[in-house]
Motif scaffolding. Structure first.
Motif, mmCIF file in Angstrom:
data_model
loop_
_atom_site.group_PDB
_atom_site.id
_atom_site.type_symbol
_atom_site.label_atom_id
_atom_site.label_comp_id
_atom_site.label_asym_id
_atom_site.label_seq_id
_atom_site.Cartn_x
_atom_site.Cartn_y
_atom_site.Cartn_z
ATOM 1 N N PRO A 45 -5.821 -3.003 -5.262
ATOM 2 C CA PRO A 45 -4.433 -2.786 -4.885
ATOM 3 C C PRO A 45 -4.231 -1.471 -4.113
ATOM 4 C CG PRO A 45 -4.752 -2.096 -7.140
ATOM 5 C CD PRO A 45 -6.077 -2.648 -6.678
ATOM 6 N N ALA A 46 -2.986 -1.283 -3.618
ATOM 7 C CA ALA A 46 -2.632 -0.077 -2.876
ATOM 8 C C ALA A 46 -1.424 0.573 -3.536
ATOM 9 C CB ALA A 46 -2.306 -0.429 -1.423
ATOM 10 N N VAL A 47 -1.293 1.892 -3.332
ATOM 11 C CA VAL A 47 -0.129 2.617 -3.825
ATOM 12 C C VAL A 47 0.487 3.369 -2.650
ATOM 13 C CG1 VAL A 47 -1.561 4.587 -4.590
ATOM 14 C CG2 VAL A 47 0.753 4.285 -5.520
ATOM 15 N N GLU A 48 1.804 3.214 -2.498
ATOM 16 C CA GLU A 48 2.511 3.917 -1.426
ATOM 17 C C GLU A 48 3.305 5.071 -2.001
ATOM 18 O OE1 GLU A 48 5.607 3.363 2.323
ATOM 19 O OE2 GLU A 48 5.016 1.596 1.164
ATOM 20 N N PHE A 49 3.039 6.272 -1.501
ATOM 21 C CA PHE A 49 3.804 7.452 -1.864
ATOM 22 C C PHE A 49 5.040 7.505 -0.955
ATOM 23 C CE2 PHE A 49 0.049 10.261 -3.517
ATOM 24 C CZ PHE A 49 -0.225 9.309 -4.485
ATOM 25 N N GLY A 50 6.236 7.445 -1.562
ATOM 26 C CA GLY A 50 7.460 7.404 -0.782
ATOM 27 C C GLY A 50 7.704 6.009 -0.235
ATOM 28 N N ILE A 51 7.783 5.026 -1.116
ATOM 29 C CA ILE A 51 7.893 3.627 -0.685
ATOM 30 C C ILE A 51 9.231 3.326 -0.030
ATOM 31 C CG2 ILE A 51 8.752 2.752 -2.900
ATOM 32 C CD1 ILE A 51 6.942 0.289 -2.479
ATOM 33 N N GLY A 52 10.275 4.073 -0.388
ATOM 34 C CA GLY A 52 11.568 3.915 0.259
ATOM 35 C C GLY A 52 12.119 2.510 0.155
ATOM 36 N N THR A 53 12.593 1.979 1.279
ATOM 37 C CA THR A 53 13.209 0.647 1.301
ATOM 38 C C THR A 53 12.191 -0.457 1.545
ATOM 39 O OG1 THR A 53 13.739 0.705 3.665
ATOM 40 C CG2 THR A 53 15.365 1.667 2.162
ATOM 41 N N GLY A 54 10.913 -0.102 1.581
ATOM 42 C CA GLY A 54 9.870 -1.120 1.667
ATOM 43 C C GLY A 54 9.469 -1.526 3.066
ATOM 44 N N ARG A 55 9.729 -0.684 4.046
ATOM 45 C CA ARG A 55 9.410 -1.022 5.437
ATOM 46 C C ARG A 55 7.956 -1.441 5.599
ATOM 47 N NH1 ARG A 55 7.316 1.686 10.073
ATOM 48 N NH2 ARG A 55 6.858 3.501 8.760
ATOM 49 N N VAL A 56 7.032 -0.704 4.992
ATOM 50 C CA VAL A 56 5.607 -1.003 5.100
ATOM 51 C C VAL A 56 5.136 -1.867 3.938
ATOM 52 C CG1 VAL A 56 3.296 -0.001 5.164
ATOM 53 C CG2 VAL A 56 5.165 1.108 6.409
ATOM 54 N N ALA A 57 5.636 -1.616 2.752
ATOM 55 C CA ALA A 57 5.133 -2.303 1.564
ATOM 56 C C ALA A 57 5.379 -3.805 1.613
ATOM 57 C CB ALA A 57 5.778 -1.708 0.310
ATOM 58 N N LEU A 58 6.554 -4.227 2.050
ATOM 59 C CA LEU A 58 6.865 -5.664 2.030
ATOM 60 C C LEU A 58 5.956 -6.473 2.955
ATOM 61 C CD1 LEU A 58 10.743 -5.470 1.776
ATOM 62 C CD2 LEU A 58 9.212 -6.517 0.099
ATOM 63 N N PRO A 59 5.747 -6.059 4.208
ATOM 64 C CA PRO A 59 4.811 -6.833 5.028
ATOM 65 C C PRO A 59 3.367 -6.725 4.555
ATOM 66 C CG PRO A 59 5.662 -4.948 6.252
ATOM 67 C CD PRO A 59 6.468 -5.051 5.008
ATOM 68 N N LEU A 60 3.019 -5.609 3.896
ATOM 69 C CA LEU A 60 1.669 -5.487 3.356
ATOM 70 C C LEU A 60 1.471 -6.464 2.199
ATOM 71 C CD1 LEU A 60 -0.839 -3.804 3.964
ATOM 72 C CD2 LEU A 60 -0.041 -2.108 2.308
#
Length: 251
Positions: A45-60
């Motif tokens: 898995p991956a962890v995003e620091f500062g995920i915010g509104t999910g701009r990068v996380a959702l497509p990932l």
């Protein structure tokens, strides 16, 4: 870093964040970042620091990568939760310099994009962020940062501000303190109906690529790659930002 429960991203900012950053949501801006991060994450898995509104996380996540987020702002995370699939992404509320996600020590990728490392306004906090990333990573895992190169060449001697936006009702400038590496982005907006102006100022700490490399070494990471951008253009003395990849040693 913190001025209130949501830091510098309360509901008043979260409500319009995606709209104000619309250019960062275009396929041209987003797809190369997601491609590169998905390749580094592998099976995750991956962890995003500062995920915010999910701009990068959702497509990932849509690419099949499991993502866990860390963010201080409940308001920003609330915007993520309201998006399709956003409620299925686990998020730890806290300062990403120190907060630990469930599964720390087992992530193949940690990442921090869009200049967010600069939201940590002291060198100590930035060093702690690298240590926290290393603590999240499994052996052989990678930590990725996207951040601008400090634009001090635009700053004439004796001047401390660099404008970057000018319009009929909105002006913006960055202000630098070269002695401390403190800076701030400042936005002055005039309401066209009332003529009243509002000023919003966000503090940052700018950081050099070589300084980031030293922080990585302190945390037990080594530089693996550095590019000018997500499409892996060579990083040169003319580059205005960089995407850097540090690796945790394999056991």
């Amino acid at each position: 870093m913190v001025t209130g429960d949501d830091g510098y991203f309360p509901e008043s900012i979260a409500a319009g964040y995606d709209r104000s950053s619309a250019s960062m949501f275009t396929p041209e801006a987003l797809d190369p970042a997601v491609d590169l991060l998905a390749g580094l994450a592998g099976e995750g898995p991956a962890v995003e620091f500062g995920i915010g509104t999910g701009r990068v996380a959702l497509p990932l996540v849509a690419r099949g990568v499991g993502v866990h987020g860390i963010d201080l702002s409940r308001a920003m995370v609330g915007r993520l939760r309201a998006k399709p699939g956003g409620d299925r992404i686990p998020v730890t509320i806290g300062d990403f310099a120190t907060a630990r996600a469930d599964g720390a020590g087992g992530f193949s990728l940690a990442y921090l994009v869009f200049n967010t490392i600069n939201n940590l306004t002291s060198q100590d906090a930035q060093v702690d962020c690298f240590r926290n990333a290393a603590a999240h990573l499994a052996p052989g895992g990678t930590f990725v940062i996207e951040v601008g190169v400090p634009e001090l060449r635009l700053l004439p001697y004796g001047q401390e501000a660099v404008p970057f936006q000018a319009g009929d009702a909105r002006w913006a400038f960055d202000r630098y303190d070269v002695a401390t590496q403190a800076m701030s982005s400042n936005y002055f907006t005039v309401d066209p109906e009332t003529g009243q102006g509002t000023l919003r100022s966000i503090p940052f700490r700018y950081v050099w690529p070589s300084e980031l490399d030293l922080m990585a070494r302190i945390a037990g990471l080594r530089l693996r790659e550095r590019w000018e951008g997500w499409t892996r253009e060579p990083f040169t003395s003319e580059s205005r930002k960089h995407v850097s990849v540090w690796e945790k040693a394999a056991d």
